[in-house]
Design a protein around this motif. Structure first.
Motif, PDB file in Angstrom:
ATOM      1  N   PRO A  92      -7.323  -3.331  -9.197  1.00  0.00           N
ATOM      2  CA  PRO A  92      -6.684  -2.520  -8.160  1.00  0.00           C
ATOM      3  C   PRO A  92      -5.427  -3.228  -7.651  1.00  0.00           C
ATOM      4  O   PRO A  92      -5.453  -4.420  -7.355  1.00  0.00           O
ATOM      5  N   ILE A  93      -4.306  -2.502  -7.560  1.00  0.00           N
ATOM      6  CA  ILE A  93      -3.018  -3.092  -7.200  1.00  0.00           C
ATOM      7  C   ILE A  93      -2.574  -2.572  -5.848  1.00  0.00           C
ATOM      8  O   ILE A  93      -2.646  -1.368  -5.570  1.00  0.00           O
ATOM      9  N   HIS A  94      -2.091  -3.480  -5.014  1.00  0.00           N
ATOM     10  CA  HIS A  94      -1.368  -3.092  -3.801  1.00  0.00           C
ATOM     11  C   HIS A  94      -0.115  -3.950  -3.725  1.00  0.00           C
ATOM     12  O   HIS A  94      -0.203  -5.178  -3.692  1.00  0.00           O
ATOM     13  N   CYS A  95       1.051  -3.313  -3.719  1.00  0.00           N
ATOM     14  CA  CYS A  95       2.311  -4.046  -3.613  1.00  0.00           C
ATOM     15  C   CYS A  95       2.606  -4.261  -2.128  1.00  0.00           C
ATOM     16  O   CYS A  95       2.632  -3.302  -1.341  1.00  0.00           O
ATOM     17  N   ALA A  96       2.826  -5.513  -1.744  1.00  0.00           N
ATOM     18  CA  ALA A  96       2.930  -5.867  -0.335  1.00  0.00           C
ATOM     19  C   ALA A  96       4.253  -5.406   0.265  1.00  0.00           C
ATOM     20  O   ALA A  96       5.329  -5.727  -0.246  1.00  0.00           O
ATOM     21  N   ALA A 237       3.684   0.552   2.572  1.00  0.00           N
ATOM     22  CA  ALA A 237       2.341   0.042   2.290  1.00  0.00           C
ATOM     23  C   ALA A 237       1.402   1.138   1.821  1.00  0.00           C
ATOM     24  O   ALA A 237       0.196   0.909   1.689  1.00  0.00           O
ATOM     25  N   VAL A 238       1.949   2.333   1.555  1.00  0.00           N
ATOM     26  CA  VAL A 238       1.121   3.441   1.064  1.00  0.00           C
ATOM     27  C   VAL A 238       1.614   3.882  -0.313  1.00  0.00           C
ATOM     28  O   VAL A 238       1.646   5.061  -0.651  1.00  0.00           O
ATOM     29  N   ASN A 239       2.070   2.878  -1.092  1.00  0.00           N
ATOM     30  CA  ASN A 239       2.311   3.028  -2.532  1.00  0.00           C
ATOM     31  C   ASN A 239       3.518   3.889  -2.894  1.00  0.00           C
ATOM     32  O   ASN A 239       3.505   4.600  -3.896  1.00  0.00           O
ATOM     33  N   ARG A 240       4.598   3.766  -2.108  1.00  0.00           N
ATOM     34  CA  ARG A 240       5.837   4.451  -2.440  1.00  0.00           C
ATOM     35  C   ARG A 240       6.970   3.432  -2.493  1.00  0.00           C
ATOM     36  O   ARG A 240       7.151   2.649  -1.559  1.00  0.00           O
TER      37      ARG A 240
END
Length: 583
Positions: A92-96, A237-240
């Protein structure tokens, strides 16, 4: 004839170009000796071996210099063996985002703009409640950096010094420094090919990743690296994610021929973001064409975009107005702050957010300075509870950048508070994966990544044959190498699991375990792996329901890969398997 609209989905028709002062002959297609392009202002020197040399302590523009542009004409970007394209993250990826909790702000100490860096260090380590990571060109420059930061009022207990293997070429660390993601609960670096022929800058992420032992991924496709300048990027922080189409223009040349859909796909694959590309400014307004010179996302639903009070209707004004409409339509509250093109591109959006402080440029230019206070007021209204601190950027803005351009963000470690102090480590098991299969009685490569606010010192590796009810040790207090060869037992199990526990020097521990995977060739319907007759019984139904309710990979009976992974088809699949019995 009315002017065509300029919007986020229109391709750029403005070719990238260097300042006119030294490229008139180049524009006419005339090759100029590299030595004639060098000057004190451009800072580069061509060595006899054909490489560019960047004298330490000499200012280099953020934009391509004339000598660099001609050098690239003769020596197009090529992929480097040290930075070969890697497979993308598997978890799972989250870009900071920059407004999320930060551990540190990173800067390059190369002997220029030291007064500004001192102010950044002061506010980062005090109101910003974060560390300040200073990349030095040599250990001998630490005393100067230390004196500057002390004089500026920095909290020196939060300053950390690093000496990269290669002396950095320039101060513009935003463009070449490490971009961070979280993979599972662990930080990882997403790197790109720097869009400048500045080799020492380009390998800084490799060095820093090794120092912090963070996972490292190199963007690209089909073995070719994505060419990019990191300042041409913003995200929430919501993947945009957002950039200008400079990125497309940069990657059209051989060997990195990427179409716009491919560029978007690369970013989505490696960073987990939905991408939007805007039209870049003309280079006559901004030589970098980077997004951070006119837009910054400051919250999940807030964005700051430049306005052009002295240039209404200009190309840059149209681009910003169109972007404001687009972002408002996407649900953002849009805040407009002024910008000016008066010899230099005076921007206020090139700001630095760090936890509770927002550091924003100010200027002394007679046309621009009357707007300093209004910018602070706008940002304060947009970010109540934050401290808005201005830093004078007169000395840097003429080099095509400001304070956002000379920092990189290091997000905070996600470990829980550690019983031994600090934060506990985190781990993420990359192989085996839940729902997969591992051969029995054969060597198998276990893989993981780990993270800590200091460093992971050792790991424990264990396996389970009963869904995690009991565990068998494989390696205890083992080195944190990220891999272990497991000689699997010659047994069959439906709900085998693998667990990695990471430890730090304070005695703190954090672990991750895989989902259930098949070891060997078990009978699928025998969920509880019972060995007494009858092997299939009501306990297997209860076992399947428990696995389904917990989202365990075992319950993915039909091996589907589209969401939702677990669905009614898995019940039908299990019933058919049960009805078929066990061999």
């Amino acid at each position: 004839m009315p002017r065509p609209p300029v919007g986020p989905f229109l391709p750029s028709r403005t070719p990238a170009r260097a300042p006119r002062s030294r490229l008139v002959a180049l524009a006419a297609g005339v090759a100029i000796p590299l030595a004639l392009l060098a000057s004190p202002a451009s800072a580069q020197v061509l060595r006899r071996d054909g490489t560019l040399y960047y004298p330490p302590g000499v200012e280099v523009s953020r934009a391509l210099t004339p000598i660099e542009r001609e050098y690239l004409r003769r020596h197009p970007f090529q992929g480097g063996a040290a930075d070969a394209v890697t497979p993308p993250p598997s978890g799972p990826i989250h870009c900071a985002a920059e407004y999320e909790p930060m551990e540190a702000i990173m800067v390059a100490w190369v002997g220029v703009h030291t007064g500004i860096i001192g102010q950044l260090g002061r506010w980062t380590t005090t109101t910003g409640n974060a560390e300040f990571h200073v990349m030095l060109n040599s250990a001998g420059s630490q005393s100067t950096a230390n004196s500057t930061l002390v004089s500026a009022g920095a909290n020196m207990s939060r300053v950390r010094y690093f000496v990269p293997t290669a002396s950095l070429n320039t101060v513009w660390i935003r463009d070449y420094g490490p971009r961070y993601i979280y993979e599972g609960g662990c930080r990882g670096i997403i790197d790109h090919k720097y869009n400048r022929p500045r080799p020492a800058d380009d390998v800084l992420p490799d060095y820093y990743g090794l120092q912090r032992r963070h996972a490292f991924y190199q963007l690209g496709l089909n073995g070719n690296q994505l060419i990019h300048g990191g300042g041409n990027y913003h995200l929430d922080a919501v993947n945009r994610g957002y950039a200008t189409r400079l990125i497309v223009n940069e990657n059209l040349g051989s060997p990195n021929f990427f179409t716009e859909p491919q560029v978007v796909s690369i970013w989505e694959t490696y960073q987990g973001l939905q991408q939007t590309l805007f039209t870049p400014f003309p280079t006559s307004v901004d030589a970098t064409q980077h997004l951070d010179m006119w837009m910054q996302v400051i919250a999940d639903n807030k964005v700051v975009i430049s306005d052009w009070p002295n240039n209404p209707g200009s190309t840059q004004d149209q681009i910003c107005d169109s972007a404001a409409v687009f972002m408002a339509g996407r649900g953002y509250t849009v805040y407009r702050i002024p910008a000016f093109s008066i010899g230099s591109h005076f921007t206020f959006t090139n700001m630095v957010m760090c936890n509770d402080v927002v550091m924003v440029p100010s200027y002394s230019h007679s046309t621009v300075s009357p707007h300093n206070a209004a910018v602070v007021a706008t940002l304060q209204a947009a970010l109540p509870g934050k401290t808005i601190q201005q830093i004078n950027c007169d000395s840097i803005i003429g080099q095509a950048g400001a304070i956002h351009c000379i920092v990189m963000h290091v997000p905070k470690h996600r470990g829980a508070p550690g019983a031994g102090g600090g934060l506990a480590p985190t781990a993420f098991v990359k192989a085996p994966v839940g729902g997969g299969a591992v051969p029995a009685g054969a060597p198998y490569q276990v893989r993981w990544i780990s993270d800590d606010d200091v460093l992971v010192t050792s790991v424990d590796v264990e396996y389970s044959l009963n869904g995690g009810a009991t565990w068998v040790p494989l390696a205890m207090w083992a080195p944190d190498t990220g891999a272990y060869t497991w000689n699997t037992p010659a047994v069959h199990a439906n709900r085998a699991r693998l667990r990695v526990t990471a430890w730090d020097a304070q005695g703190n521990a954090g672990s991750d375990e895989s989902g259930s995977f098949r070891l060997g060739n078990p009978c699928y319907a025998n969920c509880d792996d019972s060995t007494t007759a009858p092997a299939l019984n009501v306990a297997d139904f209860s076992c399947f329901l428990t696995a389904y309710a917990s989202g365990d990979g075992y319950a993915n009976c039909d091996s589907s890969t589209t969401a939702p992974i677990l669905n009614v088809a898995d019940f039908s699949c299990f019933l058919q398997s049960y009805a078929g019995g066990c061999p």
